[in-house]
Design a protein around this motif. Sequence first.
Motif, mmCIF file in Angstrom:
data_model
loop_
_atom_site.group_PDB
_atom_site.id
_atom_site.type_symbol
_atom_site.label_atom_id
_atom_site.label_comp_id
_atom_site.label_asym_id
_atom_site.label_seq_id
_atom_site.Cartn_x
_atom_site.Cartn_y
_atom_site.Cartn_z
ATOM 1 N N VAL A 290 0.863 -1.317 0.069
ATOM 2 C CA VAL A 290 0.034 0.084 -0.037
ATOM 3 C C VAL A 290 1.023 1.230 0.011
ATOM 4 O O VAL A 290 1.943 1.181 0.855
ATOM 5 C CB VAL A 290 -0.865 0.062 1.333
ATOM 6 N N ALA A 291 0.399 2.249 -0.892
ATOM 7 C CA ALA A 291 1.424 3.441 -1.042
ATOM 8 C C ALA A 291 1.862 4.049 0.236
ATOM 9 O O ALA A 291 2.891 4.608 0.553
ATOM 10 C CB ALA A 291 0.741 4.457 -1.993
ATOM 11 N N THR A 292 0.677 4.190 1.253
ATOM 12 C CA THR A 292 1.016 4.859 2.479
ATOM 13 C C THR A 292 1.542 3.736 3.602
ATOM 14 O O THR A 292 1.362 4.032 4.921
ATOM 15 C CB THR A 292 0.052 5.519 2.936
ATOM 16 N N GLY A 293 1.893 2.522 3.335
ATOM 17 C CA GLY A 293 2.214 1.475 4.331
ATOM 18 C C GLY A 293 3.366 1.792 5.291
ATOM 19 O O GLY A 293 3.177 1.693 6.342
ATOM 20 N N ILE A 294 4.291 2.477 4.687
ATOM 21 C CA ILE A 294 5.437 2.869 5.586
ATOM 22 C C ILE A 294 4.951 3.997 6.710
ATOM 23 O O ILE A 294 5.207 3.996 7.717
ATOM 24 C CB ILE A 294 6.519 3.293 4.975
ATOM 25 N N THR A 295 4.376 5.084 6.260
ATOM 26 C CA THR A 295 3.967 6.066 6.991
ATOM 27 C C THR A 295 2.538 5.827 7.983
ATOM 28 O O THR A 295 2.373 6.775 8.604
ATOM 29 C CB THR A 295 3.699 7.325 6.125
ATOM 30 N N ASP A 296 1.927 4.755 7.655
ATOM 31 C CA ASP A 296 0.940 4.215 8.440
ATOM 32 C C ASP A 296 1.377 3.355 9.278
ATOM 33 O O ASP A 296 0.527 2.840 10.341
ATOM 34 C CB ASP A 296 -0.132 3.702 7.514
ATOM 35 N N GLY A 297 2.712 2.714 9.376
ATOM 36 C CA GLY A 297 3.119 1.836 10.061
ATOM 37 C C GLY A 297 4.175 2.419 11.030
ATOM 38 O O GLY A 297 4.157 3.377 11.842
ATOM 39 N N HIS A 298 5.490 1.658 10.865
ATOM 40 C CA HIS A 298 6.430 2.206 11.815
ATOM 41 C C HIS A 298 7.220 3.600 11.702
ATOM 42 O O HIS A 298 8.056 3.842 12.510
ATOM 43 C CB HIS A 298 7.615 1.086 11.598
ATOM 44 N N THR A 299 6.926 4.242 10.266
ATOM 45 C CA THR A 299 7.427 5.561 10.240
ATOM 46 C C THR A 299 6.290 6.501 10.128
ATOM 47 O O THR A 299 6.018 7.145 9.058
ATOM 48 C CB THR A 299 8.476 5.420 9.019
ATOM 49 N N PRO A 300 5.533 6.836 11.185
ATOM 50 C CA PRO A 300 4.325 7.518 11.098
ATOM 51 C C PRO A 300 4.557 9.044 10.728
ATOM 52 O O PRO A 300 5.607 9.717 10.913
ATOM 53 C CB PRO A 300 3.689 7.408 12.393
ATOM 54 N N HIS A 301 3.505 9.289 9.694
ATOM 55 C CA HIS A 301 3.557 10.861 9.258
ATOM 56 C C HIS A 301 2.665 11.530 10.191
ATOM 57 O O HIS A 301 3.119 12.927 10.695
ATOM 58 C CB HIS A 301 3.193 10.995 7.844
ATOM 59 N N VAL A 302 1.843 11.106 11.108
ATOM 60 C CA VAL A 302 0.966 11.767 11.945
ATOM 61 C C VAL A 302 1.646 11.818 13.090
ATOM 62 O O VAL A 302 2.159 10.862 13.933
ATOM 63 C CB VAL A 302 -0.498 11.062 12.161
ATOM 64 N N PRO A 303 1.944 13.061 13.717
ATOM 65 C CA PRO A 303 2.605 13.160 15.175
ATOM 66 C C PRO A 303 2.149 12.370 16.352
ATOM 67 O O PRO A 303 0.916 12.339 16.640
ATOM 68 C CB PRO A 303 2.866 14.693 15.363
ATOM 69 N N GLY A 304 2.929 11.451 16.790
ATOM 70 C CA GLY A 304 2.374 10.916 17.941
ATOM 71 C C GLY A 304 1.461 9.761 17.772
ATOM 72 O O GLY A 304 1.079 9.160 18.816
ATOM 73 N N ALA A 305 1.429 9.316 16.450
ATOM 74 C CA ALA A 305 0.572 8.262 16.154
ATOM 75 C C ALA A 305 0.535 6.941 16.983
ATOM 76 O O ALA A 305 -0.497 6.072 17.256
ATOM 77 C CB ALA A 305 0.691 7.924 14.555
ATOM 78 N N LEU A 306 1.646 6.598 17.437
ATOM 79 C CA LEU A 306 1.931 5.319 18.249
ATOM 80 C C LEU A 306 1.926 5.450 19.893
ATOM 81 O O LEU A 306 1.801 4.482 20.307
ATOM 82 C CB LEU A 306 3.205 4.614 17.697
#
Length: 551
Positions: A290-306
């Motif tokens: 999925v195109a946003t797989g990296i930023t939806d996973g371990h390298t989040p683009h949303v601050p503090g997502a995890l």
Amino acid sequence: MTAPFERLLQPGSLGPLELRNRIALCPMGVNLGEPDGTAGDDLVAWFHARARGGAGLILVGSASVSYPDGSYDARQVALSDDRFIPGLRRLTDAVRAQGAASAAQLVHDGANSLFDISRGQPLLVPSKRRPPPNDELSLMLTPDELADTMAPFASPSAAYSVRVATDADLEAVVTAFAGAAARAVEAGFDAIEIHAGHGYLIDAFLSPQTNRRDDGWGGDATARATLLVEVVRAVRAAVGAGVAVWARIGAEERHRDPGQTVDDALTAARIAVAAGLDAVHVTSYAEPMVATGITDGHTPHVPGALLPFAARFRAELGMPVIAMGRLTPEAAEAALADGAADVIAMGRPLIADPDLPRKLAAGRRDTVRPCAYQYRCIGAIFRNQVVRCTVNADVGHEAAATESSAPPRSVLVVGGGPAGLEAARRLAERGHTVELWEASDRLGGTLRLAELADPDLLGLADWLAGAAVDAGVRVRFGVVDQEPPVDLDVVVDATGGRWDAVDGAVGPGDLEPFLRGDEGVLGPVVDVVGSSKAALSIARAVRARGRVVRL
């Protein structure tokens, strides 16, 4: 009155491991190892720079337990043989000399072992995988990016095949983790992190998407954790009770059905803690096709997502937790104050500015170079290149000498955009006398416009300007059509590039009023000519203001 980062900078601990502060360098692949898997000058210098910058814990990422098998690249750090110990001893000595602790992150890359593909070796997997979703990511790459990404498949010896792991294979994997852990301690590491996330072999066994076994290695969430538990027990037996051991575990899998849930992850973590873990490093994963797989996973683009996951793990396990995922120093301090974590791992911020911890301790938050979140770092790894950074040109070059042996010279830099500011700062820091001329009344050039179109760039222009002035650069504004003094040694032309004019089009510079809120500048339908990063940022910004955009 409390200090701004009192909790972040106070000593911490993970099991028996004592840390000078709560800041850790996130483990990551950097492709700075030698082509035979040993640690050389480049890798040692990379970690030494982050330890010198003040981090309390240096996590050395992706140390392969079975190199060359089960590895993503020939340059991956390796701990599969005693021959790798001397180079890693140099690394840990360099880190310890700067007052930081070090931990080796151990991994078998499983289905992500691109080095196996390039060598024609089968990938070790839990089960034959379901058909993957459409590959959205490759469709977004340029021809050069696609060629770099697919390089392992283009090797003359390349072949793609998988081998479902047998009991003997998995027993060998467990033994490999134990052996690597013992070597890590011999090499001087203070702690061990077991990588059980990001789709690597242990994580593949934890996931119902990739583990469809019905033997002792698969089944429900408890059974799928068997490999993790066996590895934890073996590593603990190999290093003893005096060495801190923890695991990096994904809290969920996104864009997968079925995928690992947070309840599944907590089940695995509880069993692993009982088997001998001192802490848990909470991460996440998402389908990489999925195109946003990296930023939806371990390298989040949303601050503090995890952070919510870290908080839940800490509350339910009653164990120390390492949290990560796009956290500013302010967000990290708040997370510690709220009890969401015990240690904060930073990746991208410590790539952008290795000296971040030291600057916070000195009360100079304003001098921390901001990460612009443009993903040049992880993008380089996906392209099988050495790590690089959009805002820090020294990244990947830490072993190179930075002090100038040339005599001081008189330098004029013409242009106060990002290139001019960076050139002026670097020259001034090397002892040269530098003056910068800017035609307008502000520094930053087109980067100021870019900040309006892409908020992730906010703060970079101010940092560049402040760093140049702090370095001793003298700045003159409003200088137009003036001849440089004849006694100068060097003139640097940094007046910037020119945008190609398109008949009837609004130029990027004319967009500033619109991006600042003047809605009358553009009509309801906007055509953006081009496909560069600038074009895409402008298109997104215009669309966010309600216009129909055609790219």
